[in-house]
Design a protein around this motif. Structure first.
Motif: not given
Length: 125
Positions: A68-84
């Protein structure tokens, strides 16, 4: 000369009764980590403790949490790219001069006439 006889001192200890076979097994010890009874060489599990069962269940739960943590980290990475990406778009939009609306010309003292004639010129024109 005659020699004196020395009597031998015999200490008699009772031997355990033999039941046909000698038991060469090592005594069981309690594992400090899992509280189970194991052989002294650590190869044989004599009695499984309930604490060991609980540890195995917790270990399975930890694996699920790691996924679950690994899945959340992937989601966070995607959101950070969108924010950038959105920040760069915002900066690009801020650098362009915005089209300002045209200012209204003051029409002080200028009345529209219904007859179609031009209004009188103002004294400050």
């Amino acid at each position: 000369m005659p020699r004196k006889k020395v009597e031998a001192l015999v200490i008699a200890t009772p031997l355990p009764p033999l039941s046909g076979a000698i038991n060469f097994t090592m005594p069981a010890i309690v594992c400090p980590a899992c509280k189970s009874k194991i052989s002294a060489d650590g190869k044989t599990l004599h009695e499984k403790s309930s604490y060991l069962d609980e540890l195995l269940e917790v270990d399975a739960g930890v694996d699920e949490l790691e996924k679950k943590i690994e899945k959340q980290n992937k989601t966070i990475t995607t959101h950070e790219a969108t924010i950038t990406d959105l920040r760069s778009q915002l900066e690009a939009a801020n650098k362009k001069p915005a089209a300002q609306p045209e200012k209204e010309k003051p029409n002080v003292g200028q009345e529209k006439r219904t007859d179609g004639s031009k209004p009188k010129p103002s004294w400050f024109d």
